[in-house]
Design a protein around this motif. Structure first.
Motif, PDB file in Angstrom:
ATOM      1  N   ALA A 149     -15.940  24.159  92.846  1.00 40.68           N
ATOM      2  CA  ALA A 149     -15.612  22.738  92.665  1.00 40.68           C
ATOM      3  C   ALA A 149     -16.005  21.930  93.895  1.00 40.68           C
ATOM      4  O   ALA A 149     -16.578  20.836  93.789  1.00 40.68           O
ATOM      5  CB  ALA A 149     -14.119  22.590  92.384  1.00 40.68           C
ATOM      6  N   ALA A 180     -13.223  29.579  92.266  1.00 37.70           N
ATOM      7  CA  ALA A 180     -13.205  28.328  91.496  1.00 37.70           C
ATOM      8  C   ALA A 180     -13.091  27.114  92.417  1.00 37.70           C
ATOM      9  O   ALA A 180     -13.783  26.097  92.220  1.00 37.70           O
ATOM     10  CB  ALA A 180     -12.046  28.346  90.505  1.00 37.70           C
ATOM     11  N   VAL A 181     -12.232  27.211  93.432  1.00 39.84           N
ATOM     12  CA  VAL A 181     -12.084  26.103  94.389  1.00 39.84           C
ATOM     13  C   VAL A 181     -13.386  25.865  95.139  1.00 39.84           C
ATOM     14  O   VAL A 181     -13.812  24.719  95.340  1.00 39.84           O
ATOM     15  CB  VAL A 181     -10.936  26.410  95.373  1.00 39.84           C
ATOM     16  CG1 VAL A 181     -10.923  25.392  96.514  1.00 39.84           C
ATOM     17  CG2 VAL A 181      -9.597  26.394  94.651  1.00 39.84           C
ATOM     18  N   PRO A 217     -22.724  24.277  88.338  1.00 43.97           N
ATOM     19  CA  PRO A 217     -21.827  24.637  87.224  1.00 43.97           C
ATOM     20  C   PRO A 217     -22.395  25.770  86.371  1.00 43.97           C
ATOM     21  O   PRO A 217     -21.650  26.590  85.841  1.00 43.97           O
ATOM     22  CB  PRO A 217     -21.727  23.337  86.412  1.00 43.97           C
ATOM     23  CG  PRO A 217     -22.054  22.250  87.389  1.00 43.97           C
ATOM     24  CD  PRO A 217     -23.088  22.839  88.295  1.00 43.97           C
ATOM     25  N   THR A 245     -19.804  21.537  94.061  1.00 41.47           N
ATOM     26  CA  THR A 245     -20.280  20.579  93.053  1.00 41.47           C
ATOM     27  C   THR A 245     -20.109  19.151  93.550  1.00 41.47           C
ATOM     28  O   THR A 245     -21.020  18.320  93.444  1.00 41.47           O
ATOM     29  CB  THR A 245     -19.513  20.771  91.731  1.00 41.47           C
ATOM     30  OG1 THR A 245     -19.692  22.116  91.273  1.00 41.47           O
ATOM     31  CG2 THR A 245     -20.010  19.803  90.673  1.00 41.47           C
TER      32      THR A 245
END
Length: 309
Positions: free
Chosen positions: A168, A164-165, A252, A171
């Motif tokens: 992010a 997840a990190v 995403p 992105t």
């Protein structure tokens, strides 16, 4: 209810790992328009390099510092992925600027076989283990809410958090940095990007390096769970439906697609599998991808392609 939540959480964490591999596809396609079938081989080579460098370093240090050996292994594997990125740009992509997509697709298949062969030549074909200190014992949580609590695998939870990190960060990289915007410009039109001063060769090296970094993280996590073996190449095949579902141009989308596939696989296998003889987990993702291709070929978050004639 607790069992349902356990199953769903397991699916979410598996989906995050699928997303990590799918990110490699998205990054390279987003920045160069190339569908990279070599992503699975990149995961394998990165994991092999990290495992072997860590093993050699640990032996040289007398087995007294696993942490330092892992750091050396990660740095060494990162250097290997940089060399791979440079070699792919220098000897392959540079000579294929503005070629048809089918040509570039076939080239990535060739790169995949070359990487597999070189990985076996330099690092061997045995099964290696990766120990980066992630706890493998499960933990029981939410005992106050559900009878017996919810069983959660610590390793899966940490891996999902790392993924997840990384997502992010990527992105933000693509949306907010000058290099990220340059990468998107190159993907839209090679010649137009060159005409405004964007260095095509440098840009391709950067994106393959970033994809190599993603492959390294994915290889370490999958290697820690399953061991480093040549079957890691097939992880990319499990990520293909994720890419189709989320969209080839959406970072995403890769994460959302992975979560949908991961949860769908687990829930369908547990709750529908007993009625159809099991095995749903094997083909569920591909059925989902087929449905998406029929009704929304660009994926849930992909950009709709409009051809003007």
């Amino acid at each position: 209810m607790a069992f349902f939540i356990e199953t769903m959480l397991g699916g979410l964490m598996t989906g995050m790992l699928y997303s990590l591999v799918a990110l490699g596809f998205v990054l390279i396609f987003k920045a160069s328009g190339v569908f990279n079938f070599a992503q699975g081989a990149m995961v394998l080579v990165a994991a092999l390099a990290m495992a072997r460098f860590s093993e050699w370093s640990n032996a040289a240090l007398g087995g007294d510092s696993l942490f330092l050996a892992n750091v050396i292994g990660i740095v060494g594997a990162g250097a290997v992925m940089f060399v791979v990125a440079w070699a792919v740009e220098r000897f392959v992509l540079r000579k294929l600027v503005n070629q048809e997509g089918a040509t570039l697709l076939m080239v990535t298949l060739g790169i995949a076989y070359v990487l597999e062969g070189l990985g076996q030549t330099f690092f061997g074909s045995e099964i290696y283990s990766i120990d980066v200190g992630m706890p493998k014992d499960p933990v029981i949580m939410f005992e106050g809410l559900f009878e017996g609590g919810v069983l959660i695998n610590k390793e899966d939870f940490i891996a999902a958090a790392l993924a997840a990190v990384l997502v992010a960060g990527l992105t933000v990289f693509f949306q907010k940095t000058a290099i990220g915007r340059a990468l998107r410009a190159v993907a839209d039109d090679h010649q137009a990007a060159q005409s405004v001063g964007i260095p095509l060769n440098k840009t391709w090296v950067i994106v393959w390096c970033v994809a190599g970094l993603v492959a390294l993280v994915a290889g370490i996590i999958w290697g820690s769970k399953m061991g480093v073996q040549f079957s890691l190449v097939t992880v990319a095949l499990r990520a293909l439906p994720v890419v189709i579902l989320g969209g080839l141009t959406s970072v995403p989308g890769a994460i959302v697609g992975g979560l949908i596939i991961g949860v769908g696989e687990k829930l369908s296998e547990v709750y529908l599998g007993p009625y159809v003889g099991g095995g749903i987990e094997i083909w569920f993702a591909y059925v989902m991808a087929l449905i998406v291709l029929l009704f929304r070929p660009q994926g849930l978050f992909g950009e709709k392609i409009i051809n003007r004639v």
